[in-house]
Design a protein around this motif. Structure first.
Motif, PDB file in Angstrom:
ATOM      1  N   SER A  28      29.289  40.792  46.717  1.00  0.00           N
ATOM      2  CA  SER A  28      29.558  40.381  48.087  1.00  0.00           C
ATOM      3  C   SER A  28      30.626  39.303  48.145  1.00  0.00           C
ATOM      4  O   SER A  28      31.300  39.129  49.153  1.00  0.00           O
ATOM      5  CB  SER A  28      28.266  39.879  48.737  1.00  0.00           C
ATOM      6  N   SER A  29      30.805  38.568  47.063  1.00  0.00           N
ATOM      7  CA  SER A  29      31.797  37.498  47.042  1.00  0.00           C
ATOM      8  C   SER A  29      33.168  37.988  46.608  1.00  0.00           C
ATOM      9  O   SER A  29      34.135  37.232  46.661  1.00  0.00           O
ATOM     10  CB  SER A  29      31.342  36.380  46.085  1.00  0.00           C
ATOM     11  N   ASP A  30      33.254  39.238  46.160  1.00  0.00           N
ATOM     12  CA  ASP A  30      34.524  39.745  45.658  1.00  0.00           C
ATOM     13  C   ASP A  30      35.540  39.901  46.775  1.00  0.00           C
ATOM     14  O   ASP A  30      35.223  40.313  47.882  1.00  0.00           O
ATOM     15  CB  ASP A  30      34.341  41.108  44.997  1.00  0.00           C
ATOM     16  N   SER A  31      36.780  39.580  46.458  1.00  0.00           N
ATOM     17  CA  SER A  31      37.911  39.929  47.298  1.00  0.00           C
ATOM     18  C   SER A  31      38.912  40.601  46.380  1.00  0.00           C
ATOM     19  O   SER A  31      39.394  39.986  45.433  1.00  0.00           O
ATOM     20  CB  SER A  31      38.519  38.683  47.946  1.00  0.00           C
ATOM     21  N   ARG A  32      39.187  41.872  46.629  1.00  0.00           N
ATOM     22  CA  ARG A  32      40.002  42.649  45.713  1.00  0.00           C
ATOM     23  C   ARG A  32      41.250  43.166  46.417  1.00  0.00           C
ATOM     24  O   ARG A  32      41.213  43.539  47.597  1.00  0.00           O
ATOM     25  CB  ARG A  32      39.199  43.830  45.165  1.00  0.00           C
ATOM     26  N   LEU A  33      42.339  43.222  45.674  1.00  0.00           N
ATOM     27  CA  LEU A  33      43.543  43.857  46.183  1.00  0.00           C
ATOM     28  C   LEU A  33      43.385  45.368  46.071  1.00  0.00           C
ATOM     29  O   LEU A  33      42.943  45.885  45.044  1.00  0.00           O
ATOM     30  CB  LEU A  33      44.763  43.404  45.376  1.00  0.00           C
ATOM     31  N   ILE A  34      43.748  46.085  47.135  1.00  0.00           N
ATOM     32  CA  ILE A  34      43.706  47.542  47.140  1.00  0.00           C
ATOM     33  C   ILE A  34      45.125  48.036  47.364  1.00  0.00           C
ATOM     34  O   ILE A  34      45.810  47.613  48.309  1.00  0.00           O
ATOM     35  CB  ILE A  34      42.773  48.069  48.228  1.00  0.00           C
ATOM     36  N   ILE A 114      44.971  36.765  45.362  1.00  0.00           N
ATOM     37  CA  ILE A 114      43.753  37.539  45.622  1.00  0.00           C
ATOM     38  C   ILE A 114      42.705  37.096  44.609  1.00  0.00           C
ATOM     39  O   ILE A 114      42.772  37.440  43.434  1.00  0.00           O
ATOM     40  CB  ILE A 114      44.002  39.057  45.491  1.00  0.00           C
ATOM     41  N   GLY A 115      41.768  36.302  45.049  1.00  0.00           N
ATOM     42  CA  GLY A 115      40.752  35.792  44.143  1.00  0.00           C
ATOM     43  C   GLY A 115      41.332  34.963  43.016  1.00  0.00           C
ATOM     44  O   GLY A 115      40.816  34.973  41.896  1.00  0.00           O
ATOM     45  N   GLY A 116      42.422  34.257  43.296  1.00  0.00           N
ATOM     46  CA  GLY A 116      43.057  33.419  42.284  1.00  0.00           C
ATOM     47  C   GLY A 116      44.068  34.144  41.419  1.00  0.00           C
ATOM     48  O   GLY A 116      44.732  33.512  40.584  1.00  0.00           O
ATOM     49  N   VAL A 117      44.219  35.467  41.589  1.00  0.00           N
ATOM     50  CA  VAL A 117      45.199  36.240  40.812  1.00  0.00           C
ATOM     51  C   VAL A 117      46.469  36.378  41.636  1.00  0.00           C
ATOM     52  O   VAL A 117      46.428  36.731  42.820  1.00  0.00           O
ATOM     53  CB  VAL A 117      44.645  37.626  40.446  1.00  0.00           C
ATOM     54  N   THR A 118      47.618  36.112  41.017  1.00  0.00           N
ATOM     55  CA  THR A 118      48.878  36.063  41.762  1.00  0.00           C
ATOM     56  C   THR A 118      49.813  37.239  41.490  1.00  0.00           C
ATOM     57  O   THR A 118      50.827  37.380  42.176  1.00  0.00           O
ATOM     58  CB  THR A 118      49.634  34.761  41.441  1.00  0.00           C
ATOM     59  N   SER A 119      49.508  38.063  40.504  1.00  0.00           N
ATOM     60  CA  SER A 119      50.397  39.190  40.218  1.00  0.00           C
ATOM     61  C   SER A 119      49.587  40.372  39.684  1.00  0.00           C
ATOM     62  O   SER A 119      48.552  40.192  39.035  1.00  0.00           O
ATOM     63  CB  SER A 119      51.482  38.806  39.210  1.00  0.00           C
ATOM     64  N   PHE A 120      50.081  41.572  39.968  1.00  0.00           N
ATOM     65  CA  PHE A 120      49.424  42.814  39.561  1.00  0.00           C
ATOM     66  C   PHE A 120      50.490  43.812  39.128  1.00  0.00           C
ATOM     67  O   PHE A 120      51.638  43.756  39.585  1.00  0.00           O
ATOM     68  CB  PHE A 120      48.612  43.397  40.720  1.00  0.00           C
ATOM     69  N   GLN A 121      50.079  44.745  38.270  1.00  0.00           N
ATOM     70  CA  GLN A 121      50.981  45.798  37.825  1.00  0.00           C
ATOM     71  C   GLN A 121      50.244  47.129  37.743  1.00  0.00           C
ATOM     72  O   GLN A 121      49.025  47.178  37.580  1.00  0.00           O
ATOM     73  CB  GLN A 121      51.576  45.489  36.439  1.00  0.00           C
ATOM     74  N   ALA A 122      51.014  48.201  37.857  1.00  0.00           N
ATOM     75  CA  ALA A 122      50.510  49.559  37.612  1.00  0.00           C
ATOM     76  C   ALA A 122      51.634  50.365  36.992  1.00  0.00           C
ATOM     77  O   ALA A 122      52.803  50.203  37.359  1.00  0.00           O
ATOM     78  CB  ALA A 122      50.033  50.214  38.893  1.00  0.00           C
ATOM     79  N   THR A 257      41.507  53.621  38.271  1.00  0.00           N
ATOM     80  CA  THR A 257      42.708  52.990  38.787  1.00  0.00           C
ATOM     81  C   THR A 257      43.678  52.752  37.639  1.00  0.00           C
ATOM     82  O   THR A 257      43.255  52.626  36.484  1.00  0.00           O
ATOM     83  CB  THR A 257      42.378  51.654  39.488  1.00  0.00           C
ATOM     84  N   ASN A 258      44.956  52.706  37.934  1.00  0.00           N
ATOM     85  CA  ASN A 258      45.941  52.333  36.911  1.00  0.00           C
ATOM     86  C   ASN A 258      46.505  50.941  37.169  1.00  0.00           C
ATOM     87  O   ASN A 258      47.510  50.545  36.581  1.00  0.00           O
ATOM     88  CB  ASN A 258      47.072  53.365  36.815  1.00  0.00           C
ATOM     89  N   LEU A 259      45.830  50.194  38.046  1.00  0.00           N
ATOM     90  CA  LEU A 259      46.229  48.810  38.333  1.00  0.00           C
ATOM     91  C   LEU A 259      45.460  47.843  37.453  1.00  0.00           C
ATOM     92  O   LEU A 259      44.327  48.103  37.067  1.00  0.00           O
ATOM     93  CB  LEU A 259      45.970  48.496  39.807  1.00  0.00           C
ATOM     94  N   ASN A 260      46.072  46.714  37.147  1.00  0.00           N
ATOM     95  CA  ASN A 260      45.419  45.714  36.309  1.00  0.00           C
ATOM     96  C   ASN A 260      44.833  44.593  37.162  1.00  0.00           C
ATOM     97  O   ASN A 260      44.903  44.592  38.387  1.00  0.00           O
ATOM     98  CB  ASN A 260      46.392  45.164  35.263  1.00  0.00           C
ATOM     99  N   ASN A 261      44.220  43.634  36.474  1.00  0.00           N
ATOM    100  CA  ASN A 261      43.706  42.403  37.090  1.00  0.00           C
ATOM    101  C   ASN A 261      42.682  42.654  38.205  1.00  0.00           C
ATOM    102  O   ASN A 261      42.591  41.872  39.153  1.00  0.00           O
ATOM    103  CB  ASN A 261      44.852  41.535  37.609  1.00  0.00           C
ATOM    104  N   GLY A 262      41.925  43.746  38.087  1.00  0.00           N
ATOM    105  CA  GLY A 262      40.832  43.987  39.026  1.00  0.00           C
ATOM    106  C   GLY A 262      41.216  44.639  40.329  1.00  0.00           C
ATOM    107  O   GLY A 262      40.351  44.824  41.205  1.00  0.00           O
ATOM    108  N   ALA A 263      42.482  45.000  40.498  1.00  0.00           N
ATOM    109  CA  ALA A 263      42.890  45.670  41.734  1.00  0.00           C
ATOM    110  C   ALA A 263      42.354  47.098  41.754  1.00  0.00           C
ATOM    111  O   ALA A 263      42.048  47.682  40.717  1.00  0.00           O
ATOM    112  CB  ALA A 263      44.411  45.668  41.862  1.00  0.00           C
ATOM    113  N   LEU A 264      42.244  47.658  42.953  1.00  0.00           N
ATOM    114  CA  LEU A 264      41.758  49.013  43.155  1.00  0.00           C
ATOM    115  C   LEU A 264      42.857  49.871  43.773  1.00  0.00           C
ATOM    116  O   LEU A 264      43.841  49.360  44.297  1.00  0.00           O
ATOM    117  CB  LEU A 264      40.526  49.004  44.054  1.00  0.00           C
ATOM    118  N   GLY A 265      42.645  51.184  43.761  1.00  0.00           N
ATOM    119  CA  GLY A 265      43.642  52.093  44.302  1.00  0.00           C
ATOM    120  C   GLY A 265      44.420  52.775  43.191  1.00  0.00           C
ATOM    121  O   GLY A 265      43.978  52.813  42.032  1.00  0.00           O
ATOM    122  N   TYR A 266      45.611  53.291  43.520  1.00  0.00           N
ATOM    123  CA  TYR A 266      46.383  54.027  42.529  1.00  0.00           C
ATOM    124  C   TYR A 266      47.859  54.051  42.929  1.00  0.00           C
ATOM    125  O   TYR A 266      48.192  54.175  44.119  1.00  0.00           O
ATOM    126  CB  TYR A 266      45.864  55.460  42.402  1.00  0.00           C
TER     127      TYR A 266
END
Length: 293
Positions: A28-34, A114-122, A257-266
């Motif tokens: 419930s506390s999660d905030s995730r990038l989609i 997003i939840g303290g994470v500043t960059s993502f890759q796929a 997912t093919n995203l890193n750092n806990g992100a969701l989607g594709y």
């Protein structure tokens, strides 16, 4: 306490504007990038959508993620995406970008929090395509009324490549407007049962609404060559968006997912091969027989 699902809202599948509810298991506390986005073999403005997850019972839709730095790397070539001022969270390339056979693409998302994470890759790879794939894979189509099924069948004439394991997504446009506008309206195919065969009028797609078509309508079949991972993602997303039986079954697992750092989607890369057919008066004879017999 775990909250068992999140509503993702609008699921954009590679520019298909599909709308589905996807169950995602989150704290419930999660905030995730989609993230939803793609690059295809079409020369066009390719898009990436960024939103933030919200709890299932939240009265507000998932908020867009704005002011991010978004770009796609193709080797040493960088394609910058610009956020649409009228549609926050939607980022677009210039209109002159197109994907290439067998090429690896890396999506970079930076300057977010997003939840303290500043960059993502796929990272994704365009399927390897045979030379002349635009005409060799799909020669032509026609559309016929099937009295037993009480609907329209899109029949394809194609040559499936030999000695290659391929995965396909079929979708249809009617007068250049997408008919396959949801996950449930996509057709996903693994070629393991017909690898290397010619399809002489095989049924590729079914339109169940018999009043959808009229004389003069243009029906376009899009044969999309996708990767095995994206094929798996779409199947898992379809399962997650479908009603669960029995009623109190546990929620399905999150789609891959093919995203890193806990992100969701594709983030996907795929080829689009098209063939069109214009509806004729004689195509409706079978439908009339069904109605008036």
């Amino acid at each position: 306490m775990r909250k068992i699902s999140t509503i993702i809202g609008i699921l954009t599948l590679a520019l298909a504007a599909c709308t589905e509810r996807i169950n995602i298991e989150l704290d419930s506390s999660d905030s995730r990038l989609i993230v939803y986005g793609s690059i295809t073999t079409d020369t066009m403005s390719h898009s990436v959508r960024l939103i933030k997850s919200v709890p299932f019972y939240s009265p507000t839709p998932p908020p867009p993620v704005s002011n991010a730095t978004v770009y796609i790397m193709e080797g040493n070539t960088r394609y910058d995406l610009t956020e649409d001022a009228n549609n926050p969270g939607y980022y677009y390339t210039t209109p002159y970008v197109f994907g290439k056979s067998g090429t690896t693409y890396t999506l970079h998302i930076e300057d977010v929090n997003i939840g303290g994470v500043t960059s993502f890759q796929a990272q994704t790879q365009m399927p390897t395509l045979l030379e002349g794939y635009q005409t060799n894979y799909l020669d032509s189509i026609n559309v016929s009324y099937n009295r037993n099924w009480d609907g329209w069948v899109v029949n394809g004439y194609a040559k499936e490549p030999q000695n290659m394991r391929n995965y396909y997504m079929f979708r249809v446009k009617i007068n250049d407007i997408l008919y396959s506008d949801s996950l449930s309206n996509l057709v996903l195919v693994d070629d393991k049962f017909f690898n290397g065969n010619n399809t002489e009028g095989a049924a590729f797609y079914f339109i169940s609404e018999k009043d959808t078509l009229k004389v003069g309508d243009k029906v376009t079949l899009e044969l999309c060559a996708i990767t095995q991972d994206y094929y798996q993602y779409l199947n898992e997303a379809l399962k997650a968006s479908s009603p669960q039986f029995p009623l109190f079954s546990p929620p399905p697992a999150n789609p891959i997912t093919n995203l890193n750092n806990g992100a969701l989607g594709y983030f996907s890369a795929y080829a689009i091969i098209r063939a069109s057919y214009t509806m004729k008066e004689e195509d409706f004879e079978g439908q009339k027989m069904k109605i008036y017999r």
